[in-house]
Every structure is written in structure tokens, then in C-alpha cells.
Enzyme design. Structure first.
Site, PDB file in Angstrom:
ATOM      1  N   ARG A  36       0.827  -1.212   0.000  1.00  0.00           N
ATOM      2  CA  ARG A  36       0.000   0.000   0.000  1.00  0.00           C
ATOM      3  C   ARG A  36       0.862   1.265   0.000  1.00  0.00           C
ATOM      4  NH1 ARG A  36      -3.642   2.276   4.730  1.00  0.00           N
ATOM      5  NH2 ARG A  36      -5.097   3.581   3.555  1.00  0.00           N
ATOM      6  N   HIS A  76       0.480   4.603  -2.524  1.00  0.00           N
ATOM      7  CA  HIS A  76       0.234   5.943  -1.991  1.00  0.00           C
ATOM      8  C   HIS A  76       1.415   6.869  -2.244  1.00  0.00           C
ATOM      9  CE1 HIS A  76      -3.544   5.371   0.553  1.00  0.00           C
ATOM     10  NE2 HIS A  76      -3.381   4.242  -0.117  1.00  0.00           N
ATOM     11  N   ASN A  84      -3.971   8.576   4.226  1.00  0.00           N
ATOM     12  CA  ASN A  84      -2.626   8.144   4.602  1.00  0.00           C
ATOM     13  C   ASN A  84      -2.438   7.979   6.097  1.00  0.00           C
ATOM     14  OD1 ASN A  84      -1.751   8.039   1.969  1.00  0.00           O
ATOM     15  ND2 ASN A  84      -0.631   9.977   2.024  1.00  0.00           N
ATOM     16  N   HIS A  89      -6.191  -5.214  -3.800  1.00  0.00           N
ATOM     17  CA  HIS A  89      -7.147  -5.372  -2.710  1.00  0.00           C
ATOM     18  C   HIS A  89      -7.557  -6.823  -2.500  1.00  0.00           C
ATOM     19  CE1 HIS A  89      -8.758  -0.970  -2.258  1.00  0.00           C
ATOM     20  NE2 HIS A  89      -7.502  -1.113  -1.886  1.00  0.00           N
TER      21      HIS A  89
END
Length: 329
Positions: free
Chosen positions: A67, A71, A99, A198
Site C-alpha cells: 500500500r 500511496h 494516509n 485489494h
């Protein structure tokens, strides 16, 4: 006169050299290659894998590291700006929702420390995230790929409003998702494959509450029994943050496979932005293909990860190889 001419010539050459160095520093993604550290840090991938296997293995920290890469790359390119702590003079991307729920920073710090002992001031934090995210996928049973290397680290994080505006929302529809990915040079196929990340990890109650209670502005079909089981974890009102965490994929939450797409076909996507991929939109055929052909998903995911990892920072951004990932040198 001759001396003056020589000095002028030398100054001109020095200026050209300086401009070339700055250009290379500001656009550190121009020449990424898998063998970038072959001479300067030949053990880089072995070191990253060793720490990842020891600290992460097949556990919950692997999705967290993956992740981080997403990001980071979505905000000003893959420049490790997401790792920077706030200072009196600079904001931190860590302090902006979504975040604020990021973890995995300690794993990246441990990898960086090991690399600094083996080859000081050589491997960028941006490259550490890129390699570590690949290893996270592999450790969870997913595909592997050659990671192009040679990124540099930004000296500054993006401002909060910019960060918030460039990260997908749990309630984005398909049109918005395609637009956001498209602005980064990623097409609808890349977006659909990358959304398969995901297949592992979890989401906080605050991000899926509106979907399972039918109260969000974005509404997609949801399997009634699935909605009821999620409501057991997520009360209609209550604390936010980590409360009511639920896995994206109930069946194999810690295995990197194609179950995510089968969940979407069954209308069991946890977030609205997940279910947006299936149900009459333009990528239904991709969801169905990935749901039945795990190898096709793995191949496309690996290709899209390389493509996402090539997103450069803005031209003119001050870059360096940070000695500590949480602060500029």
C-alpha cells in the site's frame, strides 16, 4: 586575453555540467533499469528480500508495504515523499486521510538501515519501496517481476490538499477512477489489474460503512448476506480509525490471488470504489477474465506495477538519495 578566454570556457563547461547534474537529479526516473545497482550495491535485492522475509513473511505487514508504494507513486510520482515526517517548515503526506492509516514504515526503515551498512548513500528510499512491494506480493503467493531501479528521493513532501486530491477515494466511481489513473499514464486495464492489490489487506469501518448501510452517495449492488456480515463488524455510528477493520477478500485475505474479482462478480466488493469495477461498466470483461484466469491477472498486475513504478516526480523537483527515509539529508 588567452587566460580570460580559458577561464570563460571553463566556466561555461562547469555551467553545462551543473545543468546536466541538476537535470539528472530532478528527473531521476529517466533511465531506470533492473541492473542499476549492479556495481554500486550488487546485494540490494538480496538484502531487501532478507528483511522482508524475516519481518513480513506472509503476515499483515506485507499488504501494508504494498500500500505504501501505491500511496507514494500517486502523489508526485514514486519519490518516497510519503515516508517524510513533518517538520516546522514542511507538511507530511502521512497526516492526510487516507494516509493516516498507513503502516509499514518501520520495515522500510529496517531495510534502509541494512543497505546503509552494506552500501552507504547509494540506494534510494524510493527504490526500497519499489523492491519491497514486489517482494510483499511474492511472499503472499503472487507473481514476481524485475523491478527497474534508479529512482531518487524527493526532499519535500506534497502539500496536504494536493495529497488529498491525488489519492483515490473509497467512494470513487468508475469514471473518476479511470480519470485519476489516466492522469498518471495508467489506462483502464492497468487500473483494473492494480485494483487487484485489494485481494489482500483490510479496510477501516469508516471507509465501507456507507456501502454496507446503503447511506453513501455512491450506490452499487451489494449482496445482502455480505452487507449483513460486514454490519456485524461496523456499527452504524461509532469510533473511526481502526475500529471495525474488515478484509477486502473474506475467502483468502492473506493470499495474493484473483479472489478479489470473483468477489466483485458476486457483488461482494468491500468498498464502493471496488464494486465500481463491475456491474455494467466498461471493465466488466476484464473483471470476469481475471476472476477466471489467475495467471492473466498476475501477468497484467506485474506489468502495471512496473508501469506505475515508472511515474516520475515533477520536473525540477529537488532530489537526492536520503540517508534516512523519514527526513531529507
Amino acid at each position: 586575453m588567452m587566460v580570460s578566454s580559458r577561464i570563460t570556457s571553463w566556466a561555461a563547461l562547469a555551467l553545462l555540467f551543473f545543468i546536466a547534474v541538476v537535470a539528472h537529479t530532478a528527473n531521476g526516473h529517466d533511465h531506470l533499469s533492473a541492473g542499476y545497482y549492479a556495481k554500486t550495491c550488487p546485494n540490494v535485492e538480496r538484502i531487501v528480500w532478507s528483511v522482508m522475509a524475516n519481518r513480513v513473511g506472509g503476515g499483515r505487514m506485507a499488504p501494508a508495504v504494498l500500500r505504501l508504494f501505491f500511496h507514494d507513486c500517486f502523489v508526485n510520482g514514486c519519490d518516497a515523499s510519503v515516508l517524510l515526517d513533518a517538520t516546522p517548515f514542511s507538511e507530511s503526506e502521512k497526516d492526510v486521510e487516507p494516509n493516516t492509516s498507513l503502516t509499514g514504515f518501520t520495515v522500510i526503515d529496517e531495510i534502509k538501515s541494512a543497505l546503509e551498512r552494506d552500501c552507504p548513500a547509494t540506494v534510494s528510499c524510493a527504490d526500497v519501496i519499489a523492491i519491497a512491494s514486489r517482494d510483499a506480493v511474492t511472499l503472499l503467493g503472487g507473481p514476481t517481476w524485475n523491478v527497474p531501479l534508479g529512482r531518487k528521493d524527493s526532499r519535500f513532501a506534497a502539500r496536504r490538499e494536493f495529497t488529498r486530491a491525488h489519492l483515490p477515494s473509497p467512494n470513487d466511481n468508475l469514471t473518476e477512477l479511470i480519470r485519476m489513473f489516466g492522469e498518471l499514464g495508467l489506462d483502464a486495464r492497468d487500473m483494473t489489474a492494480l485494483s487487484g492489490a485489494h485481494t489482500v489487506g483490510m479496510a477501516n469501518c469508516m471507509h465501507y460503512r456507507g456501502r454496507v448501510y446503503g447511506t453513501s452517495n455512491t450506490k452499487y449492488n451489494i449482496d445482502p448476506s455480505f452487507a449483513e456480515s460486514r454490519r456485524q463488524l461496523c456499527p452504524p455510528q461509532g469510533p473511526i480509525g481502526d475500529a471495525g477493520k474488515a478484509p477486502f477478500d473474506v475467502t483468502t485475505p492473506m493470499k495474493f490471488d484473483n479472489a478479489y474479482y470473483r468477489d466483485l462478480i458476486a457483488h461482494q466488493g468491500l468498498l464502493n470504489s471496488d464494486q465500481a469495477l463491475y456491474g455494467g461498466g466498461g471493465v466488466d470483461n476484464l473483471v470476469e477474465m481475471y476472476g477466471t484466469d489467475g495467471d492473466a491477472f498476475g501477468r497484467d498486475f506485474a506489468k502495471a506495477m512496473v508501469k506505475m513504478g515508472n511515474i516520475p516526480p515533477p520536473k525540477g523537483m529537488p532530489m537526492e538519495v536520503r540517508l534516512q527515509c523519514s527526513k531529507a539529508n
